[in-house]
Design a protein around this motif. Structure first.
Motif, PDB file in Angstrom:
ATOM      1  N   ILE A 100       1.194  -2.122  -3.240  1.00  0.00           N
ATOM      2  CA  ILE A 100       0.845  -3.313  -2.468  1.00  0.00           C
ATOM      3  C   ILE A 100       1.880  -3.486  -1.363  1.00  0.00           C
ATOM      4  O   ILE A 100       3.078  -3.545  -1.623  1.00  0.00           O
ATOM      5  CB  ILE A 100       0.803  -4.560  -3.359  1.00  0.00           C
ATOM      6  CG1 ILE A 100      -0.304  -4.414  -4.408  1.00  0.00           C
ATOM      7  CG2 ILE A 100       0.606  -5.820  -2.512  1.00  0.00           C
ATOM      8  CD1 ILE A 100      -0.348  -5.527  -5.428  1.00  0.00           C
ATOM      9  N   ILE A 101       1.390  -3.544  -0.141  1.00  0.00           N
ATOM     10  CA  ILE A 101       2.247  -3.805   1.012  1.00  0.00           C
ATOM     11  C   ILE A 101       1.891  -5.210   1.501  1.00  0.00           C
ATOM     12  O   ILE A 101       0.766  -5.445   1.926  1.00  0.00           O
ATOM     13  CB  ILE A 101       2.039  -2.763   2.127  1.00  0.00           C
ATOM     14  CG1 ILE A 101       2.344  -1.356   1.592  1.00  0.00           C
ATOM     15  CG2 ILE A 101       2.911  -3.086   3.335  1.00  0.00           C
ATOM     16  CD1 ILE A 101       2.059  -0.236   2.567  1.00  0.00           C
ATOM     17  N   PRO A 102       2.819  -6.162   1.413  1.00  0.00           N
ATOM     18  CA  PRO A 102       2.488  -7.554   1.709  1.00  0.00           C
ATOM     19  C   PRO A 102       2.472  -7.900   3.201  1.00  0.00           C
ATOM     20  O   PRO A 102       2.781  -9.027   3.573  1.00  0.00           O
ATOM     21  CB  PRO A 102       3.585  -8.322   0.967  1.00  0.00           C
ATOM     22  CG  PRO A 102       4.745  -7.414   0.970  1.00  0.00           C
ATOM     23  CD  PRO A 102       4.164  -6.017   0.883  1.00  0.00           C
ATOM     24  N   TYR A 103       2.127  -6.941   4.016  1.00  0.00           N
ATOM     25  CA  TYR A 103       2.050  -7.137   5.458  1.00  0.00           C
ATOM     26  C   TYR A 103       0.805  -6.438   5.982  1.00  0.00           C
ATOM     27  O   TYR A 103       0.246  -5.567   5.321  1.00  0.00           O
ATOM     28  CB  TYR A 103       3.291  -6.565   6.160  1.00  0.00           C
ATOM     29  CG  TYR A 103       4.586  -7.100   5.621  1.00  0.00           C
ATOM     30  CD1 TYR A 103       5.025  -8.369   5.979  1.00  0.00           C
ATOM     31  CD2 TYR A 103       5.357  -6.354   4.749  1.00  0.00           C
ATOM     32  CE1 TYR A 103       6.216  -8.873   5.463  1.00  0.00           C
ATOM     33  CE2 TYR A 103       6.543  -6.852   4.231  1.00  0.00           C
ATOM     34  CZ  TYR A 103       6.967  -8.110   4.604  1.00  0.00           C
ATOM     35  OH  TYR A 103       8.129  -8.614   4.099  1.00  0.00           O
ATOM     36  N   LYS A 104       0.401  -6.771   7.214  1.00  0.00           N
ATOM     37  CA  LYS A 104      -0.767  -6.136   7.810  1.00  0.00           C
ATOM     38  C   LYS A 104      -0.475  -4.668   8.122  1.00  0.00           C
ATOM     39  O   LYS A 104       0.675  -4.261   8.273  1.00  0.00           O
ATOM     40  CB  LYS A 104      -1.214  -6.880   9.066  1.00  0.00           C
ATOM     41  CG  LYS A 104      -0.214  -6.844  10.189  1.00  0.00           C
ATOM     42  CD  LYS A 104      -0.713  -7.618  11.390  1.00  0.00           C
ATOM     43  CE  LYS A 104       0.333  -7.528  12.494  1.00  0.00           C
ATOM     44  NZ  LYS A 104      -0.108  -8.119  13.716  1.00  0.00           N
ATOM     45  N   ALA A 105      -1.537  -3.892   8.224  1.00  0.00           N
ATOM     46  CA  ALA A 105      -1.411  -2.471   8.537  1.00  0.00           C
ATOM     47  C   ALA A 105      -0.882  -2.284   9.954  1.00  0.00           C
ATOM     48  O   ALA A 105      -1.203  -3.051  10.862  1.00  0.00           O
ATOM     49  CB  ALA A 105      -2.762  -1.788   8.394  1.00  0.00           C
ATOM     50  N   GLY A 106      -0.030  -1.277  10.116  1.00  0.00           N
ATOM     51  CA  GLY A 106       0.459  -0.922  11.439  1.00  0.00           C
ATOM     52  C   GLY A 106       1.834  -1.445  11.789  1.00  0.00           C
ATOM     53  O   GLY A 106       2.420  -1.021  12.773  1.00  0.00           O
TER      54      GLY A 106
ATOM     55  N   GLN B 132      -2.015  10.382  -6.732  1.00  0.00           N
ATOM     56  CA  GLN B 132      -2.353   9.638  -5.522  1.00  0.00           C
ATOM     57  C   GLN B 132      -1.780   8.230  -5.589  1.00  0.00           C
ATOM     58  O   GLN B 132      -1.744   7.605  -6.651  1.00  0.00           O
ATOM     59  CB  GLN B 132      -3.867   9.568  -5.377  1.00  0.00           C
ATOM     60  CG  GLN B 132      -4.337   8.881  -4.117  1.00  0.00           C
ATOM     61  CD  GLN B 132      -5.852   8.862  -4.013  1.00  0.00           C
ATOM     62  OE1 GLN B 132      -6.551   9.190  -4.953  1.00  0.00           O
ATOM     63  NE2 GLN B 132      -6.339   8.467  -2.863  1.00  0.00           N
ATOM     64  N   ILE B 133      -1.306   7.733  -4.450  1.00  0.00           N
ATOM     65  CA  ILE B 133      -0.861   6.348  -4.334  1.00  0.00           C
ATOM     66  C   ILE B 133      -1.847   5.627  -3.421  1.00  0.00           C
ATOM     67  O   ILE B 133      -2.024   6.006  -2.266  1.00  0.00           O
ATOM     68  CB  ILE B 133       0.572   6.246  -3.791  1.00  0.00           C
ATOM     69  CG1 ILE B 133       1.542   6.911  -4.776  1.00  0.00           C
ATOM     70  CG2 ILE B 133       0.959   4.785  -3.551  1.00  0.00           C
ATOM     71  CD1 ILE B 133       2.978   6.900  -4.360  1.00  0.00           C
ATOM     72  N   ILE B 134      -2.500   4.620  -3.964  1.00  0.00           N
ATOM     73  CA  ILE B 134      -3.479   3.829  -3.231  1.00  0.00           C
ATOM     74  C   ILE B 134      -2.736   2.698  -2.524  1.00  0.00           C
ATOM     75  O   ILE B 134      -2.062   1.895  -3.162  1.00  0.00           O
ATOM     76  CB  ILE B 134      -4.540   3.223  -4.179  1.00  0.00           C
ATOM     77  CG1 ILE B 134      -5.181   4.296  -5.064  1.00  0.00           C
ATOM     78  CG2 ILE B 134      -5.574   2.428  -3.390  1.00  0.00           C
ATOM     79  CD1 ILE B 134      -5.928   5.353  -4.324  1.00  0.00           C
ATOM     80  N   ILE B 135      -2.842   2.638  -1.206  1.00  0.00           N
ATOM     81  CA  ILE B 135      -2.181   1.601  -0.411  1.00  0.00           C
ATOM     82  C   ILE B 135      -3.121   0.410  -0.264  1.00  0.00           C
ATOM     83  O   ILE B 135      -4.270   0.567   0.134  1.00  0.00           O
ATOM     84  CB  ILE B 135      -1.805   2.133   0.988  1.00  0.00           C
ATOM     85  CG1 ILE B 135      -0.903   3.359   0.899  1.00  0.00           C
ATOM     86  CG2 ILE B 135      -1.184   1.019   1.842  1.00  0.00           C
ATOM     87  CD1 ILE B 135       0.475   3.102   0.385  1.00  0.00           C
ATOM     88  N   GLU B 136      -2.616  -0.780  -0.579  1.00  0.00           N
ATOM     89  CA  GLU B 136      -3.367  -2.017  -0.372  1.00  0.00           C
ATOM     90  C   GLU B 136      -2.510  -2.968   0.456  1.00  0.00           C
ATOM     91  O   GLU B 136      -1.471  -3.419  -0.012  1.00  0.00           O
ATOM     92  CB  GLU B 136      -3.724  -2.676  -1.707  1.00  0.00           C
ATOM     93  CG  GLU B 136      -4.734  -1.912  -2.520  1.00  0.00           C
ATOM     94  CD  GLU B 136      -5.160  -2.656  -3.783  1.00  0.00           C
ATOM     95  OE1 GLU B 136      -4.726  -3.818  -3.992  1.00  0.00           O
ATOM     96  OE2 GLU B 136      -5.915  -2.066  -4.555  1.00  0.00           O
ATOM     97  N   ASN B 137      -2.947  -3.239   1.681  1.00  0.00           N
ATOM     98  CA  ASN B 137      -2.256  -4.213   2.533  1.00  0.00           C
ATOM     99  C   ASN B 137      -2.777  -5.602   2.182  1.00  0.00           C
ATOM    100  O   ASN B 137      -3.984  -5.842   2.233  1.00  0.00           O
ATOM    101  CB  ASN B 137      -2.504  -3.920   4.010  1.00  0.00           C
ATOM    102  CG  ASN B 137      -1.812  -2.662   4.443  1.00  0.00           C
ATOM    103  OD1 ASN B 137      -2.361  -1.567   4.319  1.00  0.00           O
ATOM    104  ND2 ASN B 137      -0.600  -2.789   4.937  1.00  0.00           N
ATOM    105  N   LYS B 138      -1.876  -6.490   1.790  1.00  0.00           N
ATOM    106  CA  LYS B 138      -2.216  -7.867   1.428  1.00  0.00           C
ATOM    107  C   LYS B 138      -1.368  -8.807   2.272  1.00  0.00           C
ATOM    108  O   LYS B 138      -0.353  -9.337   1.828  1.00  0.00           O
ATOM    109  CB  LYS B 138      -1.948  -8.117  -0.055  1.00  0.00           C
ATOM    110  CG  LYS B 138      -2.679  -7.201  -1.006  1.00  0.00           C
ATOM    111  CD  LYS B 138      -4.142  -7.557  -1.075  1.00  0.00           C
ATOM    112  CE  LYS B 138      -4.836  -6.642  -2.076  1.00  0.00           C
ATOM    113  NZ  LYS B 138      -6.199  -7.035  -2.306  1.00  0.00           N
ATOM    114  N   ALA B 139      -1.775  -8.993   3.516  1.00  0.00           N
ATOM    115  CA  ALA B 139      -1.007  -9.816   4.451  1.00  0.00           C
ATOM    116  C   ALA B 139      -1.319 -11.289   4.248  1.00  0.00           C
ATOM    117  O   ALA B 139      -2.372 -11.649   3.741  1.00  0.00           O
ATOM    118  CB  ALA B 139      -1.347  -9.410   5.882  1.00  0.00           C
ATOM    119  N   GLY B 140      -0.383 -12.132   4.668  1.00  0.00           N
ATOM    120  CA  GLY B 140      -0.607 -13.568   4.673  1.00  0.00           C
ATOM    121  C   GLY B 140       0.529 -14.324   4.024  1.00  0.00           C
ATOM    122  O   GLY B 140       1.196 -13.821   3.130  1.00  0.00           O
ATOM    123  N   GLY B 141       0.744 -15.527   4.512  1.00  0.00           N
ATOM    124  CA  GLY B 141       1.745 -16.411   3.926  1.00  0.00           C
ATOM    125  C   GLY B 141       3.154 -15.864   3.986  1.00  0.00           C
ATOM    126  O   GLY B 141       3.920 -16.054   3.049  1.00  0.00           O
TER     127      GLY B 141
END
Length: 107
Positions: A38-44, A65-74
């Protein structure tokens, strides 16, 4: 640079495994399946790019495999809350950082 990232990731994850204390964990079989990061920021953004590079090297080392999930906000709270609430089995990891350092968190 790539070797440095791998060494850093292994040290951080090793610390997390040994910090559990009471749980017996066999590091020779970890991970046995896909891992979610989990990456707590937007992609890029800078942290996203850095963690994706780290995940790529971790995939090579682990053979999983590592599944990337961007969870931006707050201001990163959305992603960090999801990480904190994840099942503490070591298959959900996350990271925060900036362009000169990164912290990988394993739950």
């Amino acid at each position: 640079m790539r070797k440095l990232l791998v060494v850093f990731a292994v040290l951080v994850l090793g610390f997390c495994v040994f910090a559990e204390g009471s749980k017996e964990v066999s590091t020779s079989s970890y991970p046995e399946r896909k891992v979610t990061m989990i990456i707590p920021y937007k992609a890029g953004g800078g942290t996203d790019v850095l963690l994706r590079l780290l995940a790529s090297e971790m995939e090579k080392e682990w053979g999983q495999q590592i599944i990337i999930e961007n969870k931006a906000g707050g201001a990163s709270q959305v992603g960090m809350t999801e990480l904190v609430n994840a099942k503490p089995d070591g298959y959900t990891i996350g990271g925060v950082g900036n362009l000169d350092h990164v912290l990988v968190i394993q739950t």
